[in-house]
Design a protein around this motif. Structure first.
Motif, PDB file in Angstrom:
ATOM      1  N   GLY A 159      22.236  48.572 150.816  1.00  0.00           N
ATOM      2  CA  GLY A 159      22.290  47.060 150.877  1.00  0.00           C
ATOM      3  C   GLY A 159      21.423  46.382 149.659  1.00  0.00           C
ATOM      4  O   GLY A 159      21.764  45.263 149.185  1.00  0.00           O
ATOM      5  N   MET A 160      20.670  47.211 149.192  1.00  0.00           N
ATOM      6  CA  MET A 160      19.930  46.594 147.869  1.00  0.00           C
ATOM      7  C   MET A 160      20.697  47.069 146.696  1.00  0.00           C
ATOM      8  O   MET A 160      20.398  46.425 145.603  1.00  0.00           O
ATOM      9  N   LEU A 161      21.601  47.918 146.691  1.00  0.00           N
ATOM     10  CA  LEU A 161      22.395  48.281 145.436  1.00  0.00           C
ATOM     11  C   LEU A 161      23.032  47.197 144.691  1.00  0.00           C
ATOM     12  O   LEU A 161      22.946  47.004 143.312  1.00  0.00           O
ATOM     13  N   PRO A 162      23.700  46.156 145.278  1.00  0.00           N
ATOM     14  CA  PRO A 162      24.269  44.985 144.595  1.00  0.00           C
ATOM     15  C   PRO A 162      23.492  44.263 143.914  1.00  0.00           C
ATOM     16  O   PRO A 162      23.565  43.664 142.770  1.00  0.00           O
ATOM     17  N   ILE A 163      22.148  43.874 144.527  1.00  0.00           N
ATOM     18  CA  ILE A 163      21.403  43.157 143.743  1.00  0.00           C
ATOM     19  C   ILE A 163      20.629  43.609 142.645  1.00  0.00           C
ATOM     20  O   ILE A 163      20.433  43.129 141.679  1.00  0.00           O
ATOM     21  N   LEU A 164      20.392  45.174 142.693  1.00  0.00           N
ATOM     22  CA  LEU A 164      19.894  45.848 141.479  1.00  0.00           C
ATOM     23  C   LEU A 164      20.970  45.659 140.383  1.00  0.00           C
ATOM     24  O   LEU A 164      20.567  45.517 139.216  1.00  0.00           O
ATOM     25  N   LEU A 165      22.113  45.746 140.597  1.00  0.00           N
ATOM     26  CA  LEU A 165      23.297  45.838 139.876  1.00  0.00           C
ATOM     27  C   LEU A 165      23.069  44.566 138.978  1.00  0.00           C
ATOM     28  O   LEU A 165      23.428  44.421 137.733  1.00  0.00           O
ATOM     29  N   MET A 166      23.131  43.313 139.948  1.00  0.00           N
ATOM     30  CA  MET A 166      23.303  41.979 139.139  1.00  0.00           C
ATOM     31  C   MET A 166      22.031  41.912 138.300  1.00  0.00           C
ATOM     32  O   MET A 166      22.050  41.449 137.248  1.00  0.00           O
TER      33      MET A 166
END
Length: 113
Positions: free
Chosen positions: A23-30
Motif C-alpha cells: 500500500g505504501m509502494l505507490p507513494i514511495l515511487l511518486m
C-alpha cells in the motif's frame, strides 16, 4: 426487527503477509520520481547560480533578473554597482543585490545593444 445489525469482520486483517508495504509502494515511487524530475534539477541550478554570483568581478557584463544590462563597476559583499549608461556627467551607476544577477554576458555584448 427487519434490519439486522452489521458487525466488522476481524479475520481478514491477519491474512496480509506483506504487512501493508504494497500500500505504501505507490507513494514511495511518486516521491522518488518527484525527487529526480523536480527537486534535484532545481538544487543543481541553484548551486550553479550561487557559484556564478560568487565569481563576479569588476568589468563583467551582466543582466539582472529585472532585465537591466550593465557592466560591474564595484563589487561588495552583498551588493554591486552596475554602470548602465553613459551620461553627460559620467556613467550612470545603480546598486543592486548580488543575488539579483540573472546571467553573465559574454564580453562586448553591451556594445552591440
Amino acid at each position: 426487527m427487519l434490519i439486522s445489525n452489521a458487525y466488522a469482520q476481524a479475520a481478514g486483517a491477519a491474512a496480509d503477509p506483506t504487512g501493508g508495504l504494497m500500500g505504501m509502494l505507490p507513494i514511495l515511487l511518486m516521491f522518488i520520481v518527484l525527487w529526480f524530475v523536480m527537486i534535484r534539477p532545481q538544487m543543481k541550478k541553484a548551486k550553479e547560480q550561487q557559484k556564478m554570483v560568487s565569481e563576479l568581478a569588476k568589468g563583467d557584463e551582466v543582466i539582472t533578473q529585472g532585465g537591466i544590462a550593465g557592466r560591474i563597476a564595484k563589487v561588495g559583499e552583498n551588493y554591486l554597482s552596475l554602470e548602465v549608461a553613459e551620461g553627460k556627467d559620467g556613467p550612470v551607476v545603480i546598486t543592486v543585490q548580488k543575488n539579483a544577477v540573472g546571467a553573465l554576458l559574454p564580453k562586448g555584448t553591451l556594445k552591440n545593444l
